[in-house]
Motif scaffolding. Structure first.
Motif, mmCIF file in Angstrom:
data_model
loop_
_atom_site.group_PDB
_atom_site.id
_atom_site.type_symbol
_atom_site.label_atom_id
_atom_site.label_comp_id
_atom_site.label_asym_id
_atom_site.label_seq_id
_atom_site.Cartn_x
_atom_site.Cartn_y
_atom_site.Cartn_z
ATOM 1 N N ARG A 58 71.393 -2.176 42.207
ATOM 2 C CA ARG A 58 71.813 -1.185 41.228
ATOM 3 C C ARG A 58 71.050 0.110 41.469
ATOM 4 O O ARG A 58 69.925 0.102 41.961
ATOM 5 C CB ARG A 58 71.531 -1.671 39.789
ATOM 6 C CG ARG A 58 72.182 -2.982 39.444
ATOM 7 C CD ARG A 58 71.647 -3.611 38.171
ATOM 8 N NE ARG A 58 71.974 -2.830 36.992
ATOM 9 C CZ ARG A 58 71.086 -2.183 36.262
ATOM 10 N NH1 ARG A 58 69.814 -2.178 36.616
ATOM 11 N NH2 ARG A 58 71.458 -1.510 35.187
ATOM 12 N N ALA A 59 71.667 1.223 41.093
ATOM 13 C CA ALA A 59 71.006 2.529 41.194
ATOM 14 C C ALA A 59 70.074 2.694 39.994
ATOM 15 O O ALA A 59 70.342 3.436 39.057
ATOM 16 C CB ALA A 59 72.041 3.647 41.242
ATOM 17 N N ASP A 60 68.986 1.945 40.013
ATOM 18 C CA ASP A 60 68.054 1.907 38.888
ATOM 19 C C ASP A 60 66.644 1.984 39.466
ATOM 20 O O ASP A 60 66.157 1.021 40.079
ATOM 21 C CB ASP A 60 68.257 0.617 38.092
ATOM 22 C CG ASP A 60 67.382 0.524 36.855
ATOM 23 O OD1 ASP A 60 66.309 1.153 36.835
ATOM 24 O OD2 ASP A 60 67.754 -0.197 35.915
ATOM 25 N N LYS A 61 65.969 3.125 39.278
ATOM 26 C CA LYS A 61 64.653 3.297 39.887
ATOM 27 C C LYS A 61 63.622 2.334 39.302
ATOM 28 O O LYS A 61 62.697 1.904 40.001
ATOM 29 C CB LYS A 61 64.190 4.744 39.755
ATOM 30 C CG LYS A 61 63.953 5.212 38.334
ATOM 31 C CD LYS A 61 63.452 6.664 38.324
ATOM 32 C CE LYS A 61 63.140 7.129 36.898
ATOM 33 N NZ LYS A 61 62.646 8.532 36.889
ATOM 34 N N ASP A 62 63.770 1.966 38.019
ATOM 35 C CA ASP A 62 62.842 1.013 37.421
ATOM 36 C C ASP A 62 62.991 -0.365 38.060
ATOM 37 O O ASP A 62 62.007 -1.058 38.322
ATOM 38 C CB ASP A 62 63.066 0.920 35.910
ATOM 39 C CG ASP A 62 62.616 2.177 35.177
ATOM 40 O OD1 ASP A 62 61.712 2.861 35.688
ATOM 41 O OD2 ASP A 62 63.185 2.474 34.107
ATOM 42 N N GLN A 63 64.243 -0.759 38.314
ATOM 43 C CA GLN A 63 64.474 -2.048 38.955
ATOM 44 C C GLN A 63 63.953 -2.045 40.389
ATOM 45 O O GLN A 63 63.347 -3.027 40.842
ATOM 46 C CB GLN A 63 65.967 -2.393 38.943
ATOM 47 C CG GLN A 63 66.285 -3.750 39.567
ATOM 48 C CD GLN A 63 67.726 -4.166 39.345
ATOM 49 O OE1 GLN A 63 68.350 -3.782 38.376
ATOM 50 N NE2 GLN A 63 68.264 -4.951 40.261
ATOM 51 N N LEU A 64 64.160 -0.938 41.103
ATOM 52 C CA LEU A 64 63.672 -0.845 42.478
ATOM 53 C C LEU A 64 62.143 -0.889 42.515
ATOM 54 O O LEU A 64 61.550 -1.583 43.350
ATOM 55 C CB LEU A 64 64.175 0.447 43.121
ATOM 56 C CG LEU A 64 63.717 0.698 44.563
ATOM 57 C CD1 LEU A 64 64.190 -0.424 45.477
ATOM 58 C CD2 LEU A 64 64.234 2.044 45.059
ATOM 59 N N LYS A 65 61.499 -0.164 41.604
ATOM 60 C CA LYS A 65 60.036 -0.175 41.538
ATOM 61 C C LYS A 65 59.522 -1.580 41.253
ATOM 62 O O LYS A 65 58.565 -2.051 41.881
ATOM 63 C CB LYS A 65 59.556 0.795 40.461
ATOM 64 C CG LYS A 65 58.049 0.858 40.309
ATOM 65 C CD LYS A 65 57.652 1.839 39.204
ATOM 66 C CE LYS A 65 56.139 1.868 39.029
ATOM 67 N NZ LYS A 65 55.739 2.813 37.943
ATOM 68 N N TRP A 66 60.174 -2.260 40.321
ATOM 69 C CA TRP A 66 59.770 -3.628 39.979
ATOM 70 C C TRP A 66 59.935 -4.540 41.200
ATOM 71 O O TRP A 66 59.064 -5.364 41.488
ATOM 72 C CB TRP A 66 60.610 -4.136 38.811
ATOM 73 C CG TRP A 66 60.157 -5.458 38.272
ATOM 74 C CD1 TRP A 66 59.317 -5.685 37.229
ATOM 75 C CD2 TRP A 66 60.527 -6.760 38.775
ATOM 76 N NE1 TRP A 66 59.145 -7.034 37.048
ATOM 77 C CE2 TRP A 66 59.867 -7.716 37.973
ATOM 78 C CE3 TRP A 66 61.351 -7.194 39.804
ATOM 79 C CZ2 TRP A 66 60.005 -9.080 38.185
ATOM 80 C CZ3 TRP A 66 61.481 -8.562 40.029
ATOM 81 C CH2 TRP A 66 60.815 -9.492 39.217
ATOM 82 N N ALA A 67 61.041 -4.382 41.919
ATOM 83 C CA ALA A 67 61.292 -5.226 43.090
ATOM 84 C C ALA A 67 60.233 -5.019 44.166
ATOM 85 O O ALA A 67 59.782 -5.984 44.811
ATOM 86 C CB ALA A 67 62.675 -4.934 43.655
ATOM 87 N N MET A 68 59.790 -3.772 44.360
ATOM 88 C CA MET A 68 58.746 -3.513 45.349
ATOM 89 C C MET A 68 57.419 -4.150 44.917
ATOM 90 O O MET A 68 56.688 -4.712 45.749
ATOM 91 C CB MET A 68 58.574 -2.004 45.540
ATOM 92 C CG MET A 68 59.803 -1.308 46.119
ATOM 93 S SD MET A 68 60.360 -2.024 47.687
ATOM 94 C CE MET A 68 58.973 -1.624 48.751
ATOM 95 N N GLN A 69 57.128 -4.088 43.627
ATOM 96 C CA GLN A 69 55.917 -4.744 43.128
ATOM 97 C C GLN A 69 56.027 -6.257 43.278
ATOM 98 O O GLN A 69 55.045 -6.939 43.610
ATOM 99 C CB GLN A 69 55.692 -4.371 41.666
ATOM 100 C CG GLN A 69 55.347 -2.902 41.450
ATOM 101 C CD GLN A 69 55.310 -2.527 39.978
ATOM 102 O OE1 GLN A 69 56.063 -3.062 39.159
ATOM 103 N NE2 GLN A 69 54.433 -1.599 39.617
ATOM 104 N N PHE A 70 57.218 -6.789 43.037
ATOM 105 C CA PHE A 70 57.460 -8.228 43.181
ATOM 106 C C PHE A 70 57.177 -8.669 44.619
ATOM 107 O O PHE A 70 56.522 -9.696 44.848
ATOM 108 C CB PHE A 70 58.904 -8.537 42.789
ATOM 109 C CG PHE A 70 59.293 -9.983 42.906
ATOM 110 C CD1 PHE A 70 59.074 -10.859 41.860
ATOM 111 C CD2 PHE A 70 59.896 -10.466 44.057
ATOM 112 C CE1 PHE A 70 59.442 -12.205 41.965
ATOM 113 C CE2 PHE A 70 60.263 -11.799 44.171
ATOM 114 C CZ PHE A 70 60.041 -12.663 43.115
ATOM 115 N N LEU A 71 57.647 -7.889 45.592
ATOM 116 C CA LEU A 71 57.419 -8.246 46.993
ATOM 117 C C LEU A 71 55.932 -8.263 47.326
ATOM 118 O O LEU A 71 55.471 -9.113 48.096
ATOM 119 C CB LEU A 71 58.164 -7.270 47.911
ATOM 120 C CG LEU A 71 59.690 -7.402 47.925
ATOM 121 C CD1 LEU A 71 60.320 -6.296 48.762
ATOM 122 C CD2 LEU A 71 60.112 -8.774 48.462
#
Length: 439
Positions: A81-94
């Motif tokens: 999704r075009a969601d910067k919060d979700q992308l940031k969370w995913a990078m932290q998850f990795l």
């Protein structure tokens, strides 16, 4: 008497209110729903599972997630999704998927889980509370050799930390839970944790809320929390009031001496204007509740089970069987996905074909407040990026506390988290080695 406002009446918020009033505080709980436990705590898997502490973020997850990316029925479904919060969370998850981080997070969750389970058991000894509880233990079972092999190291690590999760053979598994006999030939192994429990989290929360109210806790239902108002002239960040909106009324101001945010996924947006950034993103979980076939009730399990391959937990709640699990990262979307619902029923029919009435199913979905590490945020709020273990930080609030981000283990960790936050607010150190924040 010090007045504390608890924001949220899920299982975490209500247990927090209970321990705060037991400590002698005046407590008000503010909840947007008409009753307690109507959101994430409504129809979850029902387990008190210290043994389910392996974090979603571990070295094996990234490859699995890629393999599952375009499978609508995948145990973990990440929607791009075009969601910067979700992308940031995913990078932290990795980042949390590194072996050293995954081990540290497992340690945190086992410690909190053991403390929380003991706290719940003490609560049950202190008050007469019935919530369809079962104290028969929890069994992880495996129909995949690869999944069983992957469980060996985490299980041994949990044993080192004091969690009594043990390997058992297939015959022992079927003897402990006869409902597994029909598929015993498909099992490759199992583990069993005798002191883990199960029960109806919704029923527990509502009955504990009744006990809270009888003890003097004030509940403001049908009331939305719009904003936390801070004092810019204070030496330390300070919340001087809350803006609330009771249903059908205009916005108004509410004041308390201290505040505990226990709003799950909705904690993030409330705190962002205060420059408090929580690494929490909603993971939509599903559950299916079936009527047990009363002509053959022994063919539905009594012991609470975890199907690690399909990421499902299974709990007997009276004459019903609750099956819950999977994680869908799709923002705050609350739509039921028929494909994912059907996948749960297909698996349950495979496991217990004659134990349940499949066409009696009630499906449900709720948003679990997931941190990248799976470790909840408990302690004082502070400005900037909040993460577990962020202690001795600048700009710590003097009257704003967090008890949120419990992910898939909110029911497991609720009592321990609530007891711990009550002790922290009294200036005491909880008897658990856990990475509290802002203290």
């Amino acid at each position: 008497m010090t007045h504390i406002a608890v924001l949220g009446a899920g299982v975490v918020g209500v247990t927090t209110a209970w321990y705060l009033q037991k400590a002698g505080y005046q407590v008000t709980v503010i909840e947007r729903e008409a009753a307690a436990a109507m959101q994430t705590s409504f129809a979850n898997g029902g387990q008190i599972s210290v043994s389910h502490a392996t974090p979603w973020a571990n070295p094996k997850t990234p490859m699995k997630a890629l393999k599952w990316l375009f499978r609508e029925d995948a145990p973990l479904l990440y929607r791009l999704r075009a969601d910067k919060d979700q992308l940031k969370w995913a990078m932290q998850f990795l980042q949390e998927c590194r072996a050293d981080r995954a081990d540290d997070n497992l340690v945190q969750m086992v410690r909190l889980g053991l403390y929380s389970r003991a706290t719940l058991q003490q609560l049950r000894r202190n008050i007469d509370i019935q919530y369809e509880q079962q104290t028969r233990g929890i069994m992880h079972f495996y129909t995949s050799q690869a999944e069983f092999d992957a469980a060996v190291a985490p299980t041994e690590r949990m044993q080192e930390l004091g969690c009594e999760r043990h390997f058992i053979d297939v015959n022992t598994a079927a003897s402990l839970e006869p409902a597994l006999y029909p598929i015993a030939h498909k099992l490759v192994g199992a583990t069993f944790t005798s002191r883990d429990e199960s029960g109806n989290a919704h029923l527990f929360t509502q009955r504990l809320a009744q006990s809270c109210a009888a003890a003097g806790v004030h509940f403001m239902y049908n009331t939305e929390v719009l904003a936390l108002n801070t004092d810019a002239h204070s030496n330390r960040p300070h919340v001087h009031s809350i803006t609330i909106r009771p249903k059908g009324e205009n916005a108004q101001t509410f004041s308390a001496d201290s505040h505990v945010v226990a709003l799950g996924c909705y904690s993030t947006a409330l705190l962002k204007p205060l420059d408090v950034h929580l690494p929490i993103f909603p993971a939509k979980g599903y559950s299916a509740t079936y009527r047990v076939n009363l002509r053959a009730p022994h063919l539905a399990p009594f012991i609470s089970l975890i199907d690690d391959e399909y990421k499902l937990v299974i709990s007997r709640l009276g004459d019903k069987l609750r099956v819950a699990g999977t994680a869908e990262f799709n923002g705050y979307n609350m739509d039921l996905n028929s494909v994912r619902c059907a996948a749960i029923t297909e698996r349950v029919r495979f496991l217990f074909p004659k134990g349940i009435i499949a066409n009696s199913v009630d499906y449900w979905t709720g948003l679990r407040p997931m941190t990248p590490s799976n470790v909840p945020l408990i302690g004082r709020a502070h400005c900037g990026q909040v993460r577990h273990g962020s202690e001795n930080v600048d700009a710590t609030f003097d009257n704003l506390w967090l008890n949120t981000g419990h992910g898939t283990l909110g029911w497991t960790h609720a009592c321990g988290s609530a007891k711990a936050i009550s002790l922290l607010m009294q200036g005491e150190k909880p008897p658990v080695k856990f990475d509290f924040i802002g203290v």
